[in-house]
Structures are given as C-alpha cells and as structure tokens.
Design a protein around this motif. Structure first.
Motif, PDB file in Angstrom:
ATOM      1  N   THR A  63       0.748  -1.209   0.119  1.00 53.72           N
ATOM      2  CA  THR A  63       0.026   0.007   0.108  1.00 53.72           C
ATOM      3  C   THR A  63       0.918   1.256   0.046  1.00 53.72           C
ATOM      4  O   THR A  63       1.087   2.026   0.921  1.00 53.72           O
ATOM      5  N   GLU A  98      -7.516   7.407  -3.809  1.00 51.26           N
ATOM      6  CA  GLU A  98      -8.777   8.594  -3.456  1.00 51.26           C
ATOM      7  C   GLU A  98      -8.391   9.337  -2.328  1.00 51.26           C
ATOM      8  O   GLU A  98      -8.908  10.654  -2.600  1.00 51.26           O
ATOM      9  N   LEU A  99      -7.714   9.017  -1.493  1.00 51.65           N
ATOM     10  CA  LEU A  99      -7.249  10.048  -0.538  1.00 51.65           C
ATOM     11  C   LEU A  99      -6.280  11.244  -1.324  1.00 51.65           C
ATOM     12  O   LEU A  99      -6.585  12.216  -0.901  1.00 51.65           O
ATOM     13  N   ARG A 145      -5.718   1.649  -4.205  1.00 52.47           N
ATOM     14  CA  ARG A 145      -6.888   2.549  -4.535  1.00 52.47           C
ATOM     15  C   ARG A 145      -7.459   3.603  -3.511  1.00 52.47           C
ATOM     16  O   ARG A 145      -7.748   4.697  -3.879  1.00 52.47           O
ATOM     17  N   ASP A 146      -7.329   2.967  -2.141  1.00 51.93           N
ATOM     18  CA  ASP A 146      -7.553   3.902  -1.002  1.00 51.93           C
ATOM     19  C   ASP A 146      -6.757   5.262  -1.114  1.00 51.93           C
ATOM     20  O   ASP A 146      -6.930   6.273  -0.957  1.00 51.93           O
ATOM     21  N   LEU A 175      -7.458   7.275   5.977  1.00 54.95           N
ATOM     22  CA  LEU A 175      -7.637   6.042   5.467  1.00 54.95           C
ATOM     23  C   LEU A 175      -8.564   5.378   6.272  1.00 54.95           C
ATOM     24  O   LEU A 175      -9.651   4.877   5.830  1.00 54.95           O
ATOM     25  N   PHE A 226      -6.195  -1.870   3.622  1.00 56.84           N
ATOM     26  CA  PHE A 226      -6.068  -0.735   2.724  1.00 56.84           C
ATOM     27  C   PHE A 226      -5.393  -1.050   1.493  1.00 56.84           C
ATOM     28  O   PHE A 226      -4.522  -1.733   1.624  1.00 56.84           O
ATOM     29  N   SER A 227      -5.904  -0.295   0.343  1.00 54.99           N
ATOM     30  CA  SER A 227      -5.235  -0.790  -0.715  1.00 54.99           C
ATOM     31  C   SER A 227      -4.538   0.439  -1.435  1.00 54.99           C
ATOM     32  O   SER A 227      -4.617   1.691  -0.998  1.00 54.99           O
ATOM     33  N   LEU A 252     -12.131   7.272   5.809  1.00 56.93           N
ATOM     34  CA  LEU A 252     -12.625   6.886   4.504  1.00 56.93           C
ATOM     35  C   LEU A 252     -13.412   5.513   4.627  1.00 56.93           C
ATOM     36  O   LEU A 252     -14.577   5.400   4.142  1.00 56.93           O
ATOM     37  N   HIS A 253     -12.648   4.686   5.217  1.00 60.15           N
ATOM     38  CA  HIS A 253     -13.240   3.247   5.403  1.00 60.15           C
ATOM     39  C   HIS A 253     -14.446   3.460   5.964  1.00 60.15           C
ATOM     40  O   HIS A 253     -15.549   2.749   5.804  1.00 60.15           O
ATOM     41  N   ARG A 291     -17.511   5.012   4.412  1.00 58.52           N
ATOM     42  CA  ARG A 291     -17.919   4.245   3.422  1.00 58.52           C
ATOM     43  C   ARG A 291     -18.943   3.100   4.061  1.00 58.52           C
ATOM     44  O   ARG A 291     -20.003   2.819   3.458  1.00 58.52           O
ATOM     45  N   THR A 326      -2.292  10.394   6.485  1.00 60.86           N
ATOM     46  CA  THR A 326      -2.594   8.781   6.330  1.00 60.86           C
ATOM     47  C   THR A 326      -3.318   8.049   6.876  1.00 60.86           C
ATOM     48  O   THR A 326      -4.477   7.520   6.419  1.00 60.86           O
TER      49      THR A 326
END
Ligand SMILES: NC(=O)c1ccc[n+]([C@@H]2O[C@H](COP(=O)([O-])OP(=O)(O)OC[C@H]3O[C@@H](n4cnc5c(N)ncnc54)[C@H](OP(=O)(O)O)[C@@H]3O)[C@@H](O)[C@H]2O)c1
Length: 326
Positions: free
Chosen positions: A124, A267-268, A263-264, A145, A260-261, A148-149, A152, A141
C-alpha cells in the motif's frame, strides 16, 4: 556497510523501549523501492504495538501478537506510516522512479521510524499528493484511510445526520472533514478544549462529553461513528447510540481491522489535492524524541496528528513547498 539512524524496539513496554541507534541501511530487492523517509507519525496503532497491546481482550491480543510477534516485536523498527522519496528502485519496479515522492500505510511491515525503509511495489504505497509537505502527507494517511473506510461502510451520503464520537483525534478530524464533504450534517463529540477545532473543520454541532449526557432536543442520527474505541466512554456515548433514526447504525473503529489498498491511497490523494482533507498537526518531534512523542500520544488526547519529522521541515522542500496549516 552503510548505516542509518532508526528507533529500535526490541521488547514490548513503555515508551522508553524505543532507542535511537545506528543500524544497517536496508537494500531493496528486485520488487522493492528504497525510500528516504522524511516523515512518519505516532497514532494509536503505533503505541498499541509498542506496548504489546496489554489492554485488549485476551483473544484480540493474541490474534494481534501472531501478526506483530508473540514475545517481542517481529519488526524492530516500528512506525506504520511512511512519507518520503524514492532513492533506489529494484530492477522489476515499474510504477516508481528515483525522486518520486511516495506515501505508504505499511501494515505489519512497519519501518517508519528510520531514515530509510524498503517497500514492496505491490504494497500500500503510492505517489504522494502534490502541494503538501511530507509532514502534512504523513499526517493525513492514518486518519484519512480509517475515516474513509468507516464512512463508506456507514453509507454516508448527503442529508444524513452523522454523529462522530471522538471528533478531535487522528481519525476524528479526518472523519469530520470527509463526512461534511459527503454532504452529511455532522455532530461532533469531543472534550472541552477541542470545540473550536472541530467547528473549524466543518462540524455543524459540537457536544462536550464532559458536560452533556444526552443528545440535545431529541436529536436523532443515521450513523453514530465511534472513532475513539471502546476503552473510553461516557454517558453521552451510550445515549447517542440509542438515539438512532429508523434504519440508523452504530459503527466503531474497533470493529475489525480494515485492509487498505493502493486505490484507497489514490482516492485520498484526490481529496487531499483538492483541499477537501486538510492535515491537522498537533505536534512534531524529531526522530530522537520518539519516546516523548509516544508518551504524549498514549494519553489519548492528541488533536489530530503527531508527526515524526525524520528530516526537519526546513529542509523538507523539493516537491513540497507549503507548510502545515493545522
Ligand atoms: N480497527 C483498526 O484496525 C484500528 C486501527 C487503529 C486504531 N483503531 C482505533 O482508532 C482509535 C482512534 O485512533 P486515533 O489515533 O485517531 O486516536 P487519538 O488521535 O489518540 O484520538 C483519541 C480521541 O479520544 C478522545 N477521548 C479521549 N478520552 C476520551 C473519553 N474519556 N471519552 C471520549 N473521548 C475521549 C479524544 O478526544 P478529546 O481529547 O477531545 O477528549 C480524541 O478525539 C483508537 O483508539 C483505536 O481504538 C482501530
């Protein structure tokens, strides 16, 4: 042998178990990059790991220790977050080049409390958001993360009324900003010193958990998100969890361990570059004062984030010109 400075943790215990020493600088494998670290952070996860997680229920503690080391830390250099610059790339690396600014959530690999670390290209790690200092990048960070998780997971959208319990911490300050961005009405719960901070971040209503024990005026919520963790509670928290609208839910940052990936991170990055998610920096410490930083954070009243400036901000230039604006 080339040396680097690092904070070493050879046993679980109080902040003093962290010792800054010279150790061998790692060399990247074919699928890794060597990163010169400018900044890391101290978050709840960092001091939980350092302490050996003594306050968690036995089952959870043993599950975590299987990951981080049963008797002593498997990875002696702690530090979950890395913000820095690629200085060497392995022969199979295609996504990164020397000079790229990167940020990473290192999971159980850790390694942020040092001058250098190696990161797998597939982990990641991503190009860091432009327009922010490395200290600021590090500061958004962890909380970004996690917030956001859980937002969502809670299906937050425009018009929802969201109560954020613990709005002034690392996860909380990010959650306030992101929930407002998603169009929610936000009620922020914090202690007496942090009302102005969470209002500045966009909270519509603020409740002080030391003074208020019920949501005012029969308020009802679509989502109650606890960003503190279940160890710290109050009468207000219980009352809020019972003040749900039909279909409303309660979520806690302690429910599971999110993965977390890249992609996350991507997005951030977009949210940070557009100024939607602003870094909130409480204090900065040099690597030499890592124990002091851990001592402060484990009191669980930091405002936003505590940054470890491995390379002090005065020389933290290059891609990043702007300084932190808490
Ligand atoms: N699921 C996972 O994988 C995972 C990973 C990491 C962390 N976590 C959880 O995430 C939580 C937040 O992490 P963080 O780094 O953001 O923590 P943090 O910055 O230290 O935040 C602590 C928060 O707790 C509040 N607080 C302290 N004492 C309180 C009390 N008695 N009642 C109510 N609120 C109180 C503080 O607010 P005031 O100062 O305003 O009181 C602050 O907002 C951790 O505690 C941990 O449980 C979960």
């Amino acid at each position: 042998m080339t040396l680097m400075k690092a904070a070493i943790c050879t046993r679980y215990g109080p902040p003093e178990v962290l010792e800054v020493r010279d150790v061998e600088r790692p060399k990247p494998k074919d699928d890794e990059v060597l990163v010169r670290i400018h900044a890391s952070t101290v978050n709840s996860s960092d001091w939980f790991i350092r302490s050996g997680i003594p306050n968690e229920p036995a089952r959870m503690r043993w599950m975590m220790k299987l990951m981080i080391g049963v008797r002593r830390p498997r990875r002696q250099i702690l530090g979950l977050i890395v913000a820095g610059e690629v200085v060497e790339a392995g022969s199979k690396v295609t996504r990164f080049h020397v000079g790229d600014p990167v940020w990473a959530f290192t999971k159980f690999h850790l390694g942020g409390y040092a001058e250098y670390t190696c990161l797998r290209e597939a982990s990641t790690v991503s190009i860091a958001p432009a327009g922010l200092s490395f200290d600021e990048v590090a500061a958004i960070t962890f909380g970004g993360l996690l917030a956001l998780h859980y937002l969502r997971k809670g299906g937050v959208k425009s018009g929802m009324h969201v109560l954020l319990y613990g709005a002034s911490g690392g996860v909380g300050t990010a959650a306030v900003q992101l929930a407002k961005h998603l169009g929610a009405e936000v009620t922020a719960v914090c202690g007496p010193d942090n009302a102005d901070l969470v209002r500045r971040l966009g909270a519509d209503h603020v409740l002080d958990y030391t003074k208020v024990s019920t949501p005012p005026g029969g308020a009802r919520y679509d989502l109650v998100l606890d960003t503190v963790g279940k160890r710290k509670t109050s009468a207000l928290r219980t009352a809020c969890e019972h003040a749900l609208r039909p279909g409303g839910r309660v979520l806690s940052v302690d429910d599971g361990t999110p993965q977390f990936s890249q992609r996350d991170l991507a997005e951030l990055t977009g949210l940070a570059e557009r100024g939607v998610l602003q870094p909130v920096i409480d204090r900065r410490y040099p690597l030499e004062q890592i124990a002091e930083a851990h001592r402060y954070v484990e009191q669980e009243h930091k405002k936003g984030n505590v940054v470890i400036s491995v390379i002090p901000a005065t020389t933290d230039a290059g891609h990043y010109q702007k300084e932190a604006s808490p």
